[in-house]
Design a protein around this motif. Structure first.
Motif, PDB file in Angstrom:
ATOM      1  N   ALA A   1      -1.199  -0.124   1.670  1.00 17.92           N
ATOM      2  CA  ALA A   1      -0.169   0.482   2.529  1.00 17.92           C
ATOM      3  C   ALA A   1       1.101  -0.362   2.514  1.00 17.92           C
TER       4      ALA A   1
ATOM      5  N   GLU B   1       2.714   4.668  -6.069  1.00 18.07           N
ATOM      6  CA  GLU B   1       2.258   4.773  -4.684  1.00 18.07           C
ATOM      7  C   GLU B   1       0.813   5.262  -4.646  1.00 18.07           C
TER       8      GLU B   1
ATOM      9  N   SER C   1      -1.667   6.783  -2.087  1.00 13.81           N
ATOM     10  CA  SER C   1      -1.791   7.399  -0.768  1.00 13.81           C
ATOM     11  C   SER C   1      -3.148   7.053  -0.165  1.00 13.81           C
ATOM     12  N   PRO C   2      -3.300   7.224   1.153  1.00 12.50           N
ATOM     13  CA  PRO C   2      -4.618   7.005   1.764  1.00 12.50           C
ATOM     14  C   PRO C   2      -5.714   7.863   1.113  1.00 12.50           C
ATOM     15  N   ASP C   3      -5.391   9.111   0.760  1.00 14.79           N
ATOM     16  CA  ASP C   3      -6.385   9.963   0.100  1.00 14.79           C
ATOM     17  C   ASP C   3      -6.745   9.427  -1.283  1.00 14.79           C
TER      18      ASP C   3
ATOM     19  N   ASN D   1       2.968  -0.037  -0.812  1.00 14.89           N
ATOM     20  CA  ASN D   1       3.706   1.222  -0.907  1.00 14.89           C
ATOM     21  C   ASN D   1       5.086   1.116  -0.267  1.00 14.89           C
TER      22      ASN D   1
ATOM     23  N   ASP E   1       2.317  17.056  -8.934  1.00 13.90           N
ATOM     24  CA  ASP E   1       2.076  16.808  -7.511  1.00 13.90           C
ATOM     25  C   ASP E   1       1.469  18.070  -6.915  1.00 13.90           C
ATOM     26  N   PRO E   2       0.230  18.057  -6.520  1.00 11.94           N
ATOM     27  CA  PRO E   2      -0.628  16.873  -6.415  1.00 11.94           C
ATOM     28  C   PRO E   2      -1.153  16.458  -7.792  1.00 11.94           C
TER      29      PRO E   2
END
Length: 166
Positions: free
Chosen positions: A123, A136, A138-140, A126, A48-49
């Motif tokens: 979304a 999950e 993420s938006p990125d 998630n 992570d990341p």
């Protein structure tokens, strides 16, 4: 009907995994979902990341194992469903070449939806973490995948089963 290699492709959040599960139940086929394999085998060790090289190497290992088990499943007379990403044209061409080289009956399934619908689905997935949840997004990460995805050209859709939602 001979056992068939059913290959699902489309952008992130289009409903590929939901489609794969429903198809597997309806047709009594075995679904191989790359995200499930990645989550089960590598999620606990995921940096992570997320590191791109780390992910790509493990995706390659999972795909190799999926292909091995899927080929055995087809040889035993049971159809399979591959939900392994295939975001780029080159990835889809590679699958087509493997199927042709091994003389596997191949059926493409294209699943799509508008970007705003797909983003909302991801979304929601998630949060709910239902049957189609493996990891999950993420938006990125969604934006990154959108940048990698190459929509199919008309020739790629010839003979494909189409599932497009609004």
């Amino acid at each position: 009907m001979p056992a068939t290699l059913n290959v699902i492709f489309g952008p992130c959040g289009a409903g590929k995994t939901t489609y794969a599960h429903a198809f597997a139940r309806r047709e009594r086929a075995v679904a191989f979902i790359l995200d499930d394999w990645m989550a089960r085998l590598f999620a606990a060790d995921m940096p992570d990341p997320i590191e791109y090289e780390w992910m790509v190497e493990r995706v390659g290992r999972c795909e190799a194992q999926i292909w091995s088990v899927a080929a055995g499943t087809i040889a035993a007379g049971t159809s399979v469903i591959l939900d392994i990403g295939l975001m780029r044209k080159a990835d889809r061409a590679r699958v087509r070449q493997i199927a042709e080289a091994t003389e596997l009956p191949l059926q493409w399934h294209f699943v799509d939806a508008p970007a705003e619908v797909r983003r909302a689905r991801v979304a929601g997935r998630n949060v709910v973490r239902g049957e189609s949840f493996a990891i999950e997004v993420s938006p990125d990460m969604f934006d990154f995948i959108e940048g990698v995805y190459e929509p199919p050209e008309p020739g790629e859709l010839t003979g494909a089963v189409m599932s497009v939602s609004d």
